[in-house]
Structures are given as C-alpha cells and as structure tokens.
Design an enzyme around this catalytic site. Structure first.
Site, short mmCIF file in Angstrom:
data_model
loop_
_atom_site.label_atom_id
_atom_site.label_comp_id
_atom_site.label_asym_id
_atom_site.label_seq_id
_atom_site.Cartn_x
_atom_site.Cartn_y
_atom_site.Cartn_z
NE ARG A 37 72.92 52.21 70.25
CZ ARG A 37 72.41 51.84 71.41
NH1 ARG A 37 71.96 52.73 72.27
NH2 ARG A 37 72.35 50.56 71.74
CD GLN A 63 70.32 45.61 59.89
OE1 GLN A 63 69.12 45.37 59.79
NE2 GLN A 63 71.15 44.81 60.53
CD GLU A 79 36.69 45.20 38.29
OE1 GLU A 79 36.56 43.98 38.02
OE2 GLU A 79 36.16 46.12 37.65
CD GLU A 122 49.50 55.45 41.41
OE1 GLU A 122 49.22 55.56 40.21
OE2 GLU A 122 48.69 55.70 42.32
C1 LIG Z 1 47.99 50.45 49.76
C2 LIG Z 1 47.44 50.32 48.39
C3 LIG Z 1 46.73 51.37 47.84
C4 LIG Z 1 46.17 51.25 46.56
N1 LIG Z 1 45.40 52.26 46.06
C5 LIG Z 1 44.71 52.07 44.91
C6 LIG Z 1 43.77 53.05 44.45
O1 LIG Z 1 43.59 54.11 45.05
N2 LIG Z 1 43.03 52.76 43.36
C7 LIG Z 1 43.17 51.59 42.66
O2 LIG Z 1 42.48 51.40 41.66
N3 LIG Z 1 44.08 50.66 43.06
C8 LIG Z 1 44.84 50.87 44.16
N4 LIG Z 1 45.72 49.92 44.60
C9 LIG Z 1 45.83 48.66 43.87
C10 LIG Z 1 47.12 48.51 43.11
O3 LIG Z 1 47.13 49.37 42.01
C11 LIG Z 1 47.22 47.03 42.73
O4 LIG Z 1 47.49 46.32 43.93
C12 LIG Z 1 48.28 46.77 41.70
O5 LIG Z 1 47.88 47.28 40.46
C13 LIG Z 1 48.57 45.28 41.54
O6 LIG Z 1 47.40 44.58 41.31
P1 LIG Z 1 47.03 43.30 42.21
O7 LIG Z 1 47.16 43.69 43.62
O8 LIG Z 1 45.73 42.79 41.74
O9 LIG Z 1 48.17 42.28 41.88
P2 LIG Z 1 48.16 41.21 40.71
O10 LIG Z 1 47.81 41.86 39.43
O11 LIG Z 1 47.38 40.04 41.15
O12 LIG Z 1 49.69 40.81 40.67
C14 LIG Z 1 50.30 40.02 41.70
C15 LIG Z 1 51.80 39.94 41.43
O13 LIG Z 1 52.03 39.36 40.14
C16 LIG Z 1 52.87 40.23 39.38
N5 LIG Z 1 52.53 40.14 37.96
C17 LIG Z 1 51.50 40.74 37.32
N6 LIG Z 1 51.51 40.43 36.02
C18 LIG Z 1 52.57 39.61 35.84
C19 LIG Z 1 53.10 38.94 34.71
N7 LIG Z 1 52.57 39.09 33.49
N8 LIG Z 1 54.18 38.17 34.89
C20 LIG Z 1 54.75 38.00 36.11
N9 LIG Z 1 54.29 38.63 37.21
C21 LIG Z 1 53.22 39.41 37.08
C22 LIG Z 1 52.59 41.62 39.93
O14 LIG Z 1 53.59 42.53 39.59
C23 LIG Z 1 52.48 41.31 41.40
O15 LIG Z 1 53.76 41.23 41.95
C24 LIG Z 1 46.35 50.05 45.84
C25 LIG Z 1 47.11 49.01 46.38
C26 LIG Z 1 47.65 49.13 47.64
C27 LIG Z 1 48.42 47.99 48.21
#
Ligand SMILES: Cc1cc2nc3c(=O)[nH]c(=O)nc-3n(C[C@H](O)[C@H](O)[C@H](O)COP(=O)(O)OP(=O)(O)OC[C@H]3O[C@@H](n4cnc5c(N)ncnc54)[C@H](O)[C@@H]3O)c2cc1C
Length: 567
Positions: free
Chosen positions: A451, A518, A293, A545
């Site tokens: 290359r 690179q 979400e 994932e």
């Molecule tokens: C191209 C793409 C395809 C995707 N496809 C799907 C899909 O088909 N279905 C679906 O449901 N989701 C999908 N996702 C979503 C993906 O699973 C999420 O982006 C992922 O779970 C991370 O959640 P977030 O983006 O909300 O990051 P956040 O949860 O906001 O995290 C941001 C950063 O903080 C880090 N972080 C999190 N918790 C902690 C902690 N406790 N301490 C320190 N650092 C932390 C994270 O590792 C990350 O680096 C997709 C994402 C992308 C980019």
C-alpha cells in the site's frame, strides 16, 4: 569467544538481571497479598476479592514476566541449535530482548501507578526497577531506532517471526496442516463467515481423515497420542495451523474433543472410555460442551440445570447456553445438578453424555420416544462463525444411567471433570490465539509493503515499522510461551500455567488483530478483507474457556499467592 558473542551474552545477561529484579518485586507483591488474604492459614478467595485490582495486575504481570523468561530461553536455544556465532544478533535474540524490555516497562508502569496498594515502597520500586542497569537495558531496547530497525527486518520475512524450534515429528504435522489451512480452509473461510454457514464437509472430512479429533486421545483408544505420555505439542501445532486458516471454521474443531476426552480420561469408567474415545478419535461422533447457563457462566460451581433420577437413568430439565457446535454434535457433555441441595455447591454437580441426532441448521427440536425434548437455537454473533453456538432447552430429556460420567462413583464429581477438561481447553485456546495472530500478522506485513500512502509504502514509515516490530515480538513470545507450557503439561504439570498463557495470548491476540486491521486503513473495516474477520474472531478468545478476569482472580492469583513466601 568472539567479540560479538560477548556482546550477545552481555545483552542476555542484562535482560536476565532485569527480569530477576522484576521477579523480586513481584515476589514482594505476592507475599504482601498473601499476608492480607490468608484466613486460618489458607488463602481465602473472598479476601482476594477485596484486592481484585492488585490480584488481577499481579496475575497479568506474572504472565508477562514468564513469557519474557521463556523468550530468553528460546533465543538461547536457537543460538545453540543453529550454532550461530555470526556478528549480528539473531532475529530471535532481537525479538527476545525487545519483548523483555516491553514486558518490564509494562509491569513497571502497572506497579508504579499504585505502589502502596501493591504493598511495596517507592524506595523498593525505584531501587529494583529504576536501577541504572534495568533502566539502561530498557532504554536501549525501547529506543525508536532499535524498534524501527527490528520492524524493517521482520518486514523482509513475509510474516515469519523466527524459528519455531519444532522436532521433525511436529514439523511434519505443521507442514501438513499448513497445507490444509492454505488449500482447504482459507478458500472457504470468507463465505462461511459472511453467510454464517455451518462448517462444510470439505473441511470436516479433511480434519477427520488426518486424525485431528484423536490428537488428545491415547493410541490404545484409537487416538494419535502415545499411551505413555501426553503430546500437547502435537495438538498445539495442529490447532495453530488450522486457526491460521480460520478460527471458527477449523481451529476450534479440536477444542470440544479435547475437553471431552480429558474429562473422560479423568473420570470415565473403563467401559465409557472404550465406548466413547475410539468414536471421538475418528470423528465418528462429533461432540459439544454444555456447561454455561443463562444465569451462570464464570461461576461454574453454581450451575442449576436439574438432573432427576428416574428408572434406568436421569431426566434433564433446564437451560444451557452458548453450546458451540451443539446442533452438529451427536453427543453433548452436560454439567447438571444431581443433588437438589444447593448448599452442596460444586459437590452437587455431575456430568452426563447426552446423545442426540445431528443438525446442520440454526435451530432444531429433538423429541425422544419417551416424550423428552431438546430444542436449540443458534445465537447470532459478530464473529467465530462456522460452528454455531446454541441456547438449548432440556425438557424431561432422558439420559441412561450408563451415560453418567464415572458411573455411580462419578456422582457429585462433575465439577472436577469439567475442570480437567478445561485445562486442555485453555492451552488449546492459547494455540488458537497464536494461529489467528500469525495470519493477521502475515496480512499486515503484506499490505504494509503493497500500500502506497503519500508516495511510499506504509511499511517504509517509522510508525508502521514500530507497529510491526511490536506485533512480531508479542507473537513470537505468545508462541514460545504456549509451547513451553504445552511441554510442561506433557509432564503432568502446568495447569495454572495453562491459565496464564491463555490469559496472555488471548489479550495479545485482541490487540494484535486490532493493529493488523489498523494497518489496512479503511480496507481493514471492509467485510471482504480477512483482517476484519480476524479482529472480530479474536474478541471472543478472552471470554470463553475461562474469561480473563475469572482466570486471573480465581485460578492464577490464588495459586501464585498460595506459593508466595510468608512475609
Ligand atoms: C462464542 C462463544 C462460544 C462459547 N462456547 C461455549 C461452549 O461451547 N460451551 C459452554 O459451556 N460455554 C461456552 N461459552 C460460554 C463462555 O464459556 C462464557 O461466556 C464464559 O464462561 C463467561 O460466562 P458469562 O458469559 O456467563 O459471563 P459472566 O460470568 O456473567 O461474566 C461477565 C463478566 O464479568 C466478569 N467476572 C466474572 N466473575 C468476576 C468477578 N468475580 N469479579 C469481577 N469480574 C468478574 C467476567 O470475566 C466477564 O467479563 C461460549 C461463549 C461464547 C461467547
């Protein structure tokens, strides 16, 4: 025993001994972390947060040490299977020994940066990891001459990095899907990426025809998997080959049915399995996963999309995002909050199978007869193109009772079903990373040989040879680590290891595709050169994932700490 086999045995013995020393230190680190993070006899997630850097580094180091161990096993198996008693080391021996030294070196550097924080003394660290035998082994393996010679050797193999060690059945699968990748996917991949197209039928129909969507579905439900035992290797090999063709336009097609079928097999009622699995297996219905979400991603237990009971079903209200293939899919696996009491956390979540028409475009709006609405808009991304990832809005969207996963028994269990699906997604993502690395490596070798710079091929320069040797060793280690965990999962184990291998291979893919780019110099940065696509595609692997931090801190470290000895 010949003089040579003595030498091989001795080198393998040195590597084993060095890995034992690393493991002993990691065991101390984990035991120490356990003593600091226990609360009432249980490992406390909140307390692990007080030691995030240590927990993350311990998880990553353990993943590297496991990969090294599997590489040694692999080299031994190759030797046995090929009956090799020749006078030189096998390529697989050389790659395994070199990778072990690299892994030890990287773990040693991490631990020696802050031994106190890891709860180990400098004396212990020196005694274990700086001993004459460990140092001697690493120094000989990491000597420039050794690495450059390995680089020269792999350069002659046109991108191959040793035997795969597949049985006949999986070898046949590999041959088939390599052909599909070469003949069907690769010719279309560039245009799909550059024009941000949806995967064309030419690819989808091939994948359907060959039964890919049913790779994780048992035969009794129309899939390819034996009813008796899981066959993760089949799914891994096919994913690897399709991802070699394109990550976004082929290799990721299997992820969604993999997640959905695992969730269904874990939590679905018999009627739901009978209804959905056969259709998913033949690709009659395509699916997508709507868990993330806008405000919650890594924190799956906190999801907010609301499901309210109504006559005959549920009304979904709220937003989901990053729902990959959400336009094309005919069914969405939606995680929703069926109990508004937020204090229930993950126990308030349930899983729904939400049906919708399929759309090819970058945006859609679907209105149900009863007034419910679902709209979606694709998010523009730097890579991973071909499936389109959507932000979606559910507005009184109706889902009938029979589409609540597990029926009334499934209420409140959505989080567990999601996690069951995700463990399959993780090993599958490791396989995606290997396929991507394989093709990037092939291109890098080919370009390095062609290359000319300062009058000779860049492959003839020492620095390029060192790069290629490291890429080959990490690629082979990623592959064999993934295969080993896949086989473990076939026996019903390996959930934590699936996270470990996902963490390791995805980080490696990011680095390896960077190196491949690179080696191409300026051409690597040109959109028309495939390595620029591999580089941006690889970047997403450590995010979805299970983001690498989440896997390390919430899955791997707690499991390792739980199983650590008591200090
Ligand atoms: C191209 C793409 C395809 C995707 N496809 C799907 C899909 O088909 N279905 C679906 O449901 N989701 C999908 N996702 C979503 C993906 O699973 C999420 O982006 C992922 O779970 C991370 O959640 P977030 O983006 O909300 O990051 P956040 O949860 O906001 O995290 C941001 C950063 O903080 C880090 N972080 C999190 N918790 C902690 C902690 N406790 N301490 C320190 N650092 C932390 C994270 O590792 C990350 O680096 C997709 C994402 C992308 C980019």
């Amino acid at each position: 025993m010949s003089e040579h086999s003595h030498q091989v045995k001795e080198l393998m013995g040195q590597a084993e001994h060095a890995l034992d020393a690393v493991q002993a230190i990691l065991d101390s680190v984990l035991a120490n972390l356990k003593s600091r993070t226990q609360k009432g006899g249980q490992v406390s997630a909140a307390k692990i947060d007080d030691y995030q850097l240590i927990a993350y580094d311990a998880a990553l180091s353990s993943a590297e040490a496991s990969a090294a161990r599997f590489m040694l096993d692999y080299a031994t198996k190759v030797r046995v299977e090929t009956g090799n008693t020749s006078k030189t080391l096998n390529l697989e021996d050389s790659l395994a020994l070199f990778f072990c030294a690299e892994a030890i070196h990287s773990i040693r550097a991490r631990l020696s940066a802050r031994p106190d924080d890891f709860g180990i003394s400098q004396t212990e660290l020196t005694a274990k990891l700086e001993s004459e035998s460990v140092r001697g082994f690493c120094n000989s393996q990491l000597a420039t001459q050794n690495i450059a010679a390995l680089g020269k050797a792999v350069c002659e193999l046109n991108g191959q990095v040793g035997a795969y060690l597949l049985d006949d059945h999986h070898q046949m699968m590999q041959d088939t899907f390599r052909r599909v990748a070469n003949e069907v996917v690769m010719p279309l991949a560039k245009e799909i990426h550059q024009k941000d197209l949806i995967i064309p039928d030419a690819i989808l129909e091939q994948v359907k025809e060959l039964g890919c969507f049913g790779l994780s579905i048992p035969e009794r439900f129309g899939g390819l998997q034996s009813d008796e035992q899981e066959d993760n290797m089949g799914m891994i090999v096919v994913t690897e080959e399709l991802s070699r063709g394109s990550l976004g336009a082929a290799g990721s097609l299997i992820t969604r049915p993999e997640i959905l079928s695992r969730a269904l097999l874990k939590g679905g009622t018999e009627e739901q399995k009978q209804q959905w699995l056969p259709k998913l297996a033949v690709g009659e219905i395509l699916c997508a996963v709507a868990v993330t979400e806008p405000n919650y991603g890594s924190d799956v237990a906190a999801m907010r999309l609301k499901a309210t009971k109504t006559e005959g079903g549920w009304l979904l209200n709220g937003a989901k995002t990053w729902c990959t293939f959400g336009g094309k899919a005919g069914v969405l696996l939606v995680l929703a909050r069926t109990n508004p009491d937020l204090s229930l956390g993950h126990r308030g979540l349930s899983m729904f199978l939400a049906e919708k028409p399929t759309y090819d475009g970058h945006a859609f709006e679907y209105k149900q007869e009863g007034g419910g609405k679902l709209s979606g808009k694709a998010i523009a991304t730097i890579g991973y193109r071909g499936m389109h990832s959507f932000e979606m809005f559910f507005d009184n969207f109706f889902v009938p009772d029979e589409n609540l996963l597990g029926g009334p028994e499934g209420l409140g269990k959505g989080f567990y079903f999601t996690m069951a699906g995700f463990s399959g997604g993780r090993i599958q993502t490791a396989a995606r990373a290997i396929g991507l690395m394989q093709v990037a490596f092939e291109r890098a070798v080919s370009y390095a040989k062609d290359r000319l710079v300062f009058g000779k091929p860049i492959a003839d320069y020492q620095l390029t040879q060192v790069k290629l040797a490291r890429m080959a060793a990490y690629l082979a280690a990623s592959r064999q680590f993934t295969y080993a965990v896949g086989r473990l999962m076939d026996t019903g184990k390996g959930d934590m290891e699936a996270s470990m291998v996902k963490l390791f291979t995805c980080k490696t893919a990011e680095w390896l595709t960077r190196e491949a780019l690179q080696i191409h110099g300026g051409m690597g940065y040109a959109e028309e050169t495939p390595v620029s696509r591999y580089f941006v595609d690889a970047r997403v692997l450590s995010i979805f994932e299970g983001a690498e931090e989440t896997l390390a801190l919430k899955v791997i470290a707690p499991a390792l700490v739980k199983n650590a000895r008591d200090n």
